[in-house]
Design an enzyme around this catalytic site. Sequence first.
Site, mmCIF file in Angstrom:
data_model
loop_
_atom_site.group_PDB
_atom_site.id
_atom_site.type_symbol
_atom_site.label_atom_id
_atom_site.label_comp_id
_atom_site.label_asym_id
_atom_site.label_seq_id
_atom_site.Cartn_x
_atom_site.Cartn_y
_atom_site.Cartn_z
ATOM 1 C CD GLU A 38 -2.624 1.405 2.533
ATOM 2 O OE1 GLU A 38 -2.285 0.802 3.560
ATOM 3 O OE2 GLU A 38 -3.617 2.156 2.472
ATOM 4 N NE ARG A 265 4.685 -8.413 10.228
ATOM 5 C CZ ARG A 265 4.336 -7.300 9.608
ATOM 6 N NH1 ARG A 265 5.227 -6.373 9.392
ATOM 7 N NH2 ARG A 265 3.101 -7.127 9.205
ATOM 8 C CE LYS A 275 4.443 0.413 4.738
ATOM 9 N NZ LYS A 275 3.347 0.323 3.766
#
Length: 563
Positions: A38, A265, A275
């Site tokens: 995104e 991850r 983020k």
Amino acid sequence: MSEPVEKERSLNFLEQIIEEDLRNGKHGGRVATRFPPEPNGYLHIGHAKSICLNSGLAKKYGGTFFLRFDDTNPSKEETEYVDSIVNDVKWLSGDSLENRIFFASDYFGRMYDWALELIKKGKAYVCDLSGEQVRETRGTPTVPGTPSPNRNRSVEENLDLFERMRQGEFPEGSRTLRAKIDMGSPNFNMRDPVMYRIVKAAHHRTGDKWCVYPMYDWAHGLEDSIEKITHSICTLEFEHHRPLYDWFLDQLDDIFRPRQYEFARLGLTYTVMSKRKLLELVKGRFVNGWDDPRMPTIAGLRRRGYTSESIRAFCRTIGVAKFNSTIDLLMLENAIREDLNKRALRRMGVLHPLKVVIENYPEGQTEELEAINNPENEADGTRLVPFSKTLYIEQDDFREDAPKKYFRLAPGKEVRLRYAYYITCTDFKKDADGNVIEVRCTYDPATRGGSSPDGRKVQGTIHWVSVEHALDAEVREYDRLFTKPNPDDPSDPTDFKAYLNPDSLRVLTGCKLEPSLKDAKPEDRFQFERLGYFCLDPGSTPEKPVFNRTVSLRDSWAKEEKK
RNA sequence: UGGGGAAUUGUGUAAAGGCAGCACGAAUGGCUCUGAACCAUUUAGUCGGGGUUCGAAUCCCUGUUCCCCAGCCA
């Protein structure tokens, strides 16, 4: 000698899945992967794992790799992020990505039509509940949710209302389109998930064309299907979205059927990877932007001097599995040292200058000495380095009182100036505060080039720069941004910023570098002999060269001395 | 106390019933015009308890621990 057993198979679990699919002739032997960010922030080293994994798999099996922007939420996305992501993915993957960059927003029309198909099949309905009401009626892990009062609206009414939602007739948040699945499912994702919400914000690409936007779960499988992705690889937290991913695709006729697979991850010690937190560091001016060399972003690592090859090598060595692991930052540093050791040009540079006068060297004389550019690669050749009576050496390389195993310069001791001469310390001067400010030496003219005809050995070899020829530069040394191995630790109530390392950036001015460095370009990689790997900062000018330290050399003396 | 995942040396990651291997780290030694690199050696592991089997990290039973899920974020 026994033959090596047939043990070549060191495949990770995804490679095993793909190879089995290939054996079974699934998708006609085709492999297609994608990286679907995104555009709401800069990419970081965690994304690098996914990029390397997806593009690597495609490359290994002769497949295709796409970059696709999952831009389904206009309120969080920006063009700046799109640009940086394209740049970073190209750089990291070494792939031009030509004709292989896509946007979910380009599929909004088709997604809308498929939503109509679901409504017509009685599998979706317009719900009038507010966000708060939806939350209240969703139930708990042990208590089933209660159905929306609108759950059994007629197809006609749903069609009409959904169309009016799209037309912008209703205010933001007033209605949603929901899938009719199972309010009693133990998996919350199946309790009539929202497919569309009304958002009256300008989209960075479609502007105000739309005011209903698809949710991730509805959109993602369709995006994969449109692009005929064979292996849709995402992180572990989407595991319980898979039943929904499959459910949506199951409802649609004549549609390509991708499969979702999940992997763990990346976790890295001393590194914040969220983020949101990275954005906080940028906005709070704790760092100088997303590409600050201390940031774990791709842009930061690049500016710091990391090569894309080294990041790819790192991703290869950490492997991929379904176990939530935390990798030691040393692994990353090892990867860049290994790569730079092969390619970096050796140069001499003095970061903390200390003046050395060679008493018996003729005043005003200059000579050029040949130095090897890279002992790891003969093709890099040699260069000439100017030498004169007055030199700079590293402050660390002189000790008034040398410890027993210290083999650099000290009163009465002889060392080699790399590629130059043996010198012996005869005297030194101190300032009023007791700091050594000058060292006096004599040199042995017979040792020109750095070796002695009589075969006598010296223990230490140090680097140096001629005072009159030196290039003045600023050098920035970086250290880990956080002092705590895991600043992300959720069980620790303290704000992660409390663990910022105050010493993560050291700006060294007045550094003295070998003159050849004035022709350095940002893409060059250098090893300053005995110090570390450096590169010219892209923002520096010829008047004021700035070098970033990528990583220091291993220093076994520092370890020894600590004992 | 619902559901979904996971657990192999210090850290990661392989071994699809058959010698528990590899990388990083650590330690020791060698080499060296970078106290780097390189070379050699060493270190240390199958979450616990039962079972099946000639043989189990792997299969079965059972327990434990960790991660994820109740956004109109992705």
